[in-house]
Write a protein that holds these residues in place. Structure first.
Motif, short mmCIF file in Angstrom:
data_model
loop_
_atom_site.label_atom_id
_atom_site.label_comp_id
_atom_site.label_asym_id
_atom_site.label_seq_id
_atom_site.Cartn_x
_atom_site.Cartn_y
_atom_site.Cartn_z
N ALA A 27 6.14 9.49 3.30
CA ALA A 27 5.58 9.34 1.96
C ALA A 27 6.10 8.03 1.39
N LYS A 28 5.29 6.99 1.51
CA LYS A 28 5.67 5.67 0.99
C LYS A 28 5.16 5.58 -0.44
N MET A 29 6.07 5.81 -1.40
CA MET A 29 5.69 5.92 -2.80
C MET A 29 6.56 5.04 -3.70
N SER A 30 6.76 3.80 -3.25
CA SER A 30 7.51 2.80 -4.03
C SER A 30 8.97 3.20 -4.27
N GLN A 31 9.54 4.03 -3.37
CA GLN A 31 10.94 4.41 -3.53
C GLN A 31 11.88 3.22 -3.43
N ASP A 32 11.42 2.13 -2.80
CA ASP A 32 12.26 0.96 -2.61
C ASP A 32 12.18 -0.01 -3.79
N LYS A 33 11.46 0.37 -4.84
CA LYS A 33 11.30 -0.50 -6.01
C LYS A 33 12.20 -0.05 -7.15
N ALA A 34 12.45 -0.95 -8.08
CA ALA A 34 13.26 -0.64 -9.25
C ALA A 34 12.55 0.40 -10.12
N THR A 35 13.34 1.14 -10.91
CA THR A 35 12.79 2.18 -11.77
C THR A 35 11.68 1.64 -12.67
N GLU A 36 11.91 0.45 -13.25
CA GLU A 36 10.91 -0.15 -14.15
C GLU A 36 9.62 -0.44 -13.39
N ASP A 37 9.75 -0.94 -12.20
CA ASP A 37 8.55 -1.24 -11.41
C ASP A 37 7.80 0.04 -11.04
N ARG A 38 8.54 1.08 -10.68
CA ARG A 38 7.88 2.35 -10.34
C ARG A 38 7.11 2.91 -11.53
N GLN A 39 7.69 2.76 -12.71
CA GLN A 39 7.03 3.25 -13.91
C GLN A 39 5.74 2.48 -14.16
N TRP A 96 0.86 -1.18 0.00
CA TRP A 96 0.00 0.00 0.00
C TRP A 96 0.89 1.23 0.00
N ASN A 97 0.63 2.16 -0.90
CA ASN A 97 1.35 3.43 -0.92
C ASN A 97 0.49 4.49 -0.25
N TYR A 98 1.13 5.41 0.49
CA TYR A 98 0.36 6.42 1.20
C TYR A 98 1.27 7.53 1.72
N THR A 99 0.65 8.63 2.13
CA THR A 99 1.37 9.68 2.84
C THR A 99 0.70 9.92 4.18
N ALA A 100 1.49 10.33 5.17
CA ALA A 100 0.94 10.61 6.50
C ALA A 100 1.86 11.56 7.24
N VAL A 101 1.25 12.37 8.10
CA VAL A 101 1.99 13.24 9.01
C VAL A 101 1.43 13.07 10.40
N HIS A 102 2.31 12.91 11.38
CA HIS A 102 1.92 12.87 12.78
C HIS A 102 2.48 14.12 13.45
N ALA A 103 1.59 14.93 14.02
CA ALA A 103 1.98 16.17 14.70
C ALA A 103 1.69 16.03 16.19
N TYR A 104 2.71 16.21 17.02
CA TYR A 104 2.58 16.05 18.47
C TYR A 104 2.72 17.40 19.16
N GLY A 105 2.04 17.54 20.30
CA GLY A 105 2.19 18.76 21.08
C GLY A 105 1.20 18.79 22.23
N THR A 106 1.31 19.82 23.04
CA THR A 106 0.39 20.02 24.15
C THR A 106 -0.85 20.74 23.64
N VAL A 107 -2.01 20.18 23.92
CA VAL A 107 -3.26 20.78 23.43
C VAL A 107 -3.90 21.61 24.53
N GLU A 108 -4.40 22.77 24.14
CA GLU A 108 -5.11 23.67 25.05
C GLU A 108 -6.51 23.92 24.49
N PHE A 109 -7.48 24.05 25.37
CA PHE A 109 -8.86 24.32 24.95
C PHE A 109 -9.30 25.68 25.48
N PHE A 110 -10.16 26.37 24.73
CA PHE A 110 -10.62 27.69 25.15
C PHE A 110 -12.07 27.88 24.71
N ALA A 111 -12.78 28.72 25.44
CA ALA A 111 -14.20 28.93 25.16
C ALA A 111 -14.56 30.40 25.00
#
Length: 207
Positions: A172-184, A102-117
Motif C-alpha cells: 500500500a503505497k500511500m505517501s507514507q514517506d512524505k511529511a505530515t503536511e504533504d500527506r494532508q 503514483w499511489n496504489y495498492t496491490a497484492v500478489h498471491a502465489y501458489g500451485t494452480v489446479e484445473f477441474f472440469a
C-alpha cells in the motif's frame, strides 16, 4: 513485487481485505508457450489453507489452462490508484525539487494452480461467484434462476481453477514517506476530485 518497508502490508487480515475489494484480477502462468495471463474474478476462501485458497474459472477455449504450467502461478490484485502531482508538496514552492509519483495498492498471491472440469464443483464455484457479485442488488439473480439444462450446457464451456496460496505480498503505497503536511495536502487534493479511485486513495493516506 518491489516493496520498500514503509509500504509493506504484512497483516494477513488486511491483505485478504485488499484482495476481496478487487473485483477483477490477473492470473499469470508460465508454460511451454511462455507467459500467459487472463483477467478474471476470483473468490478467496480464507478458511482453506494457511494463507487462503482462490477459486474461479476460465473459458474452456482459453489455452492457458491446457499449457504445461511450470512453477508457481501468480494472481495479481490491483486496488485503487491515483496520480500524485508535485504541486501538492511544500518543496514545490521552496526548492522546486519534486517529481510526480503514483499511489496504489496491490497484492500478489502465489501458489500451485489446479484445473477441474467436474460439473458439481464447477457449479459450486459459479454459484459462489454469482452470489458474491449479486449480493448488493435489490433483486439478486441466482444461477438457479436459469433452467438446469441451460446451466449444464454453459458449464461445459468452462473449467474451474483452484489456487492454494503459498506466498503473499501486500503493498500500500500511500505517501507514507512524505511529511505530515504533504500527506494532508495530497489527501485534500485527491478529495476534491470527482474520480472514485482518487477518493478511495485519499481515504487511505495516513494523516
Amino acid at each position: 513485487m518491489y516493496t520498500p518497508p514503509q509500504f509493506r502490508v504484512e497483516d494477513l487480515g488486511e491483505i485478504h481485505r485488499m484482495m476481496r475489494a478487487t473485483r477483477l484480477c490477473s492470473l499469470v502462468t508460465f508454460g511451454a508457450e511462455g507467459l500467459q495471463a487472463t483477467s478474471l474474478p476470483l473468490i478467496l476462501d480464507s478458511e482453506e489453507g494457511e494463507r487462503g485458497t482462490l477459486y474461479g474459472h476460465l473459458a474452456r477455449a482459453n489455452p492457458q489452462w491446457r499449457s504445461d504450467i511450470q512453477g508457481e502461478a501468480l494472481a495479481i490484485f490491483t486496488g485503487p490508484s491515483a496520480y500524485i502531482t508535485p504541486a501538492w508538496y511544500a518543496a514545490k514552492a521552496e526548492t522546486g525539487k519534486v517529481v510526480p509519483t503514483w499511489n496504489y495498492t496491490a497484492v500478489h498471491a502465489y501458489g500451485t494452480v489446479e484445473f477441474f472440469a467436474e460439473p458439481e464443483p464447477l457449479l459450486a464455484v459459479v454459484s459462489r461467484l454469482t452470489e458474491l457479485h449479486e449480493s448488493m442488488r435489490e433483486q439478486p439473480w441466482a444461477v438457479s434462476d436459469a433452467p438446469d439444462s441451460f446451466v449444464a450446457a454453459k458449464l461445459k464451456g468452462i473449467v474451474g481453477l483452484r489456487l492454494q496460496i503459498t506466498r503473499l505480498e501486500g503493498k500500500a503505497k500511500m505517501s507514507q514517506d512524505k511529511a505530515t503536511e504533504d500527506r494532508q495536502r495530497i489527501a485534500e487534493g485527491l478529495g476534491e476530485s470527482g474520480d472514485a479511485e482518487d477518493l478511495a486513495v485519499a481515504d487511505r493516506i495516513p494523516r
